[in-house]
Design an enzyme around this catalytic site. Structure first.
Site, PDB file in Angstrom:
ATOM      1  N   ASP A  55      38.414  54.564  38.289  1.00 62.19           N
ATOM      2  CA  ASP A  55      39.356  53.674  38.308  1.00 62.19           C
ATOM      3  C   ASP A  55      39.653  52.480  39.139  1.00 62.19           C
ATOM      4  O   ASP A  55      39.977  51.238  39.101  1.00 62.19           O
ATOM      5  CB  ASP A  55      40.764  54.612  37.777  1.00 62.19           C
ATOM      6  CG  ASP A  55      42.080  53.204  36.724  1.00 62.19           C
ATOM      7  OD1 ASP A  55      41.035  52.059  36.592  1.00 62.19           O
ATOM      8  OD2 ASP A  55      43.146  53.379  36.621  1.00 62.19           O
ATOM      9  N   ASP A  58      35.566  50.619  39.672  1.00 59.18           N
ATOM     10  CA  ASP A  58      35.855  49.520  39.667  1.00 59.18           C
ATOM     11  C   ASP A  58      36.731  48.054  39.988  1.00 59.18           C
ATOM     12  O   ASP A  58      36.362  47.302  39.425  1.00 59.18           O
ATOM     13  CB  ASP A  58      35.684  49.543  38.090  1.00 59.18           C
ATOM     14  CG  ASP A  58      36.968  50.006  37.104  1.00 59.18           C
ATOM     15  OD1 ASP A  58      38.046  49.675  37.558  1.00 59.18           O
ATOM     16  OD2 ASP A  58      37.377  50.800  36.230  1.00 59.18           O
ATOM     17  N   GLY A  59      38.161  48.761  39.868  1.00 58.45           N
ATOM     18  CA  GLY A  59      38.743  47.676  40.834  1.00 58.45           C
ATOM     19  C   GLY A  59      38.786  46.556  41.464  1.00 58.45           C
ATOM     20  O   GLY A  59      38.451  46.010  41.840  1.00 58.45           O
ATOM     21  N   ARG A  63      37.010  43.336  42.485  1.00 62.07           N
ATOM     22  CA  ARG A  63      37.571  42.179  44.048  1.00 62.07           C
ATOM     23  C   ARG A  63      36.323  42.083  44.664  1.00 62.07           C
ATOM     24  O   ARG A  63      36.257  40.334  45.395  1.00 62.07           O
ATOM     25  CB  ARG A  63      38.673  42.829  44.368  1.00 62.07           C
ATOM     26  CG  ARG A  63      40.032  42.532  43.514  1.00 62.07           C
ATOM     27  CD  ARG A  63      41.284  42.876  44.536  1.00 62.07           C
ATOM     28  NE  ARG A  63      40.932  45.086  44.874  1.00 62.07           N
ATOM     29  CZ  ARG A  63      41.335  46.175  44.697  1.00 62.07           C
ATOM     30  NH1 ARG A  63      41.938  45.664  42.610  1.00 62.07           N
ATOM     31  NH2 ARG A  63      40.672  46.685  44.882  1.00 62.07           N
ATOM     32  N   SER A  69      38.159  40.336  35.185  1.00 60.26           N
ATOM     33  CA  SER A  69      38.455  39.632  34.121  1.00 60.26           C
ATOM     34  C   SER A  69      39.461  40.692  33.112  1.00 60.26           C
ATOM     35  O   SER A  69      39.979  41.241  33.458  1.00 60.26           O
ATOM     36  CB  SER A  69      36.692  39.556  33.328  1.00 60.26           C
ATOM     37  OG  SER A  69      36.447  41.341  32.934  1.00 60.26           O
ATOM     38  N   ASP A  80      42.571  54.490  30.832  1.00 64.46           N
ATOM     39  CA  ASP A  80      43.673  54.931  30.842  1.00 64.46           C
ATOM     40  C   ASP A  80      44.577  55.814  30.083  1.00 64.46           C
ATOM     41  O   ASP A  80      44.502  56.986  30.274  1.00 64.46           O
ATOM     42  CB  ASP A  80      44.084  54.344  31.915  1.00 64.46           C
ATOM     43  CG  ASP A  80      43.267  53.706  33.241  1.00 64.46           C
ATOM     44  OD1 ASP A  80      42.676  54.719  33.510  1.00 64.46           O
ATOM     45  OD2 ASP A  80      43.901  53.010  33.984  1.00 64.46           O
TER      46      ASP A  80
END
Length: 228
Positions: A55, A58-59, A63, A69, A80
């Site tokens: 999690d 991927d964040g 960036r 998106s 989550d």
């Protein structure tokens, strides 16, 4: 025809963003994890935790590659919430009182759904944008990535530990927690640290739910005033 083809290609490019691909992998890991949750607790815990760690990955990718998106954000939140909900349902079946975990599930879903809905209602681009909030804990949680990560990790780690410690389907929740703390081992320290982060996250969930509900109510009041 050409415009339709371009739109189709554009849509596909978003679906194939690196962070979104990581999101699909997370979904697959959770499916396998929950399929094995009672037959192999270790594999379940590893897959569940790796999916949770992804999690954050991927964040970072979103960036890094400028691939943020709305679809990715929604996919992230759904993954989550569903994975945490699944684990809470399992814990409600192996611990007494089971209502404790079902209540936590309801709070988690309600607070995040209300927050997401209220965010779009007032035109914000992210549910983490709480700069205008007057609550210091709420702002500290979403305003500091390290603090938020600690609380989220604590929550998931605590749930995984409780799952691993449950040996039968009628465990008393408080007995297990107190026993693990009293052992004075690394596990005891981990439980104590996780409990604090978990408590903060639940407090934030309550604040988030109340704040988001206020936004919805104020939206209705403003709409009626404009109509009148």
């Amino acid at each position: 025809m050409a415009d339709k083809l371009v739109r189709k290609q554009s849509k596909m490019s978003v679906y194939l963003y690196v962070p979104n691909i990581i999101g699909y992998i997370r979904v697959l890991m959770n499916i396998v994890a929950f399929a094995l949750c009672f037959s192999n607790k270790i594999i379940f815990s590893v897959l569940y935790f790796v999916s949770f760690v992804c999690d954050g990955v991927d964040g970072w990718c979103a960036r890094k590659f400028n691939q943020v998106s709305t679809f990715g954000a929604v996919l992230d939140m759904l993954t989550d919430r569903i994975s945490t909900a699944g684990l809470l349902v399992i814990l409600s079946q192996v611990y007494r009182p089971g209502l404790t975990f079902l209540s936590l599930l309801a709070l988690d879903i309600a607070s995040h759904w209300l927050q997401m809905y209220s965010t779009f209602l007032i035109g914000k681009t992210s549910h983490k944008d709480v700069k205008d909030s007057t609550n210091w804990l709420f702002k500290a949680y979403y305003g500091n990535r390290t603090f938020m990560a600690y609380c989220c990790v604590s929550c998931e780690v605590l749930y995984i530990i409780l799952f691993l410690l449950a040996e039968k389907h009628t465990e008393n929740l408080m007995d297990i927690i107190l026993h693990s703390i009293q052992q004075k081992t690394f596990l005891s320290l981990l439980v104590v640290i996780s409990l604090f982060g978990w408590a903060v996250k639940q407090a934030v969930n309550v604040i988030q739910m109340k704040t988001a509900a206020d936004v919805c109510v104020l939206h209705d009041i403003n709409k009626k005033q404009k109509a009148g």
